[in-house]
Design a protein around this motif. Structure first.
Motif: not given
Length: 116
Positions: A2-16
């Protein structure tokens, strides 16, 4: 395995907005309930959202309901977490999870940081 690979995180601004993805393999994805959890600095890991195997039903923590939407594409073995109206309290490592035969499986997580 079983493998689960997350992506898409990063820096965001409030309200974004941000969209997280979790690519799954090693099990019958289309039959599995999937979950997102998060862990903020200095806090315990907490439930964020759940989606049924069909994708027709989802459940959300009170803190994210109305702002986050979980979805899945069973053809791509991937779940998503669309996060909108982000708030500083959403800063955390976000983890993908599934429970198979009584065993919890986790990805390594993806970090979401809200700028101040």
């Amino acid at each position: 395995q079983v493998q689960l690979v997350e992506s898409g995180g990063g820096l965001a601004q409030p309200g974004g907005s941000l969209r997280l993805s979790c690519a799954a393999s090693g099990f019958i994805f289309s039959r599995s309930v999937m979950r997102w959890y998060r862990q903020a600095p200095g806090k315990e890991r907490e439930f964020v959202a759940l989606i049924t195997s069909s994708g027709f039903d989802s459940t959300y923590a009170v803190s994210v309901k109305g702002r986050f939407t979980m979805s899945r594409d069973n053809a791509k073995n991937t779940v998503y977490l669309q996060m909108s109206s982000l708030q500083p309290d959403d800063t955390a490592v976000y983890y993908c999870n599934t429970l198979l035969s009584g065993v919890d499986y986790w990805g390594k997580g993806t970090l979401v940081t809200l700028s101040t």
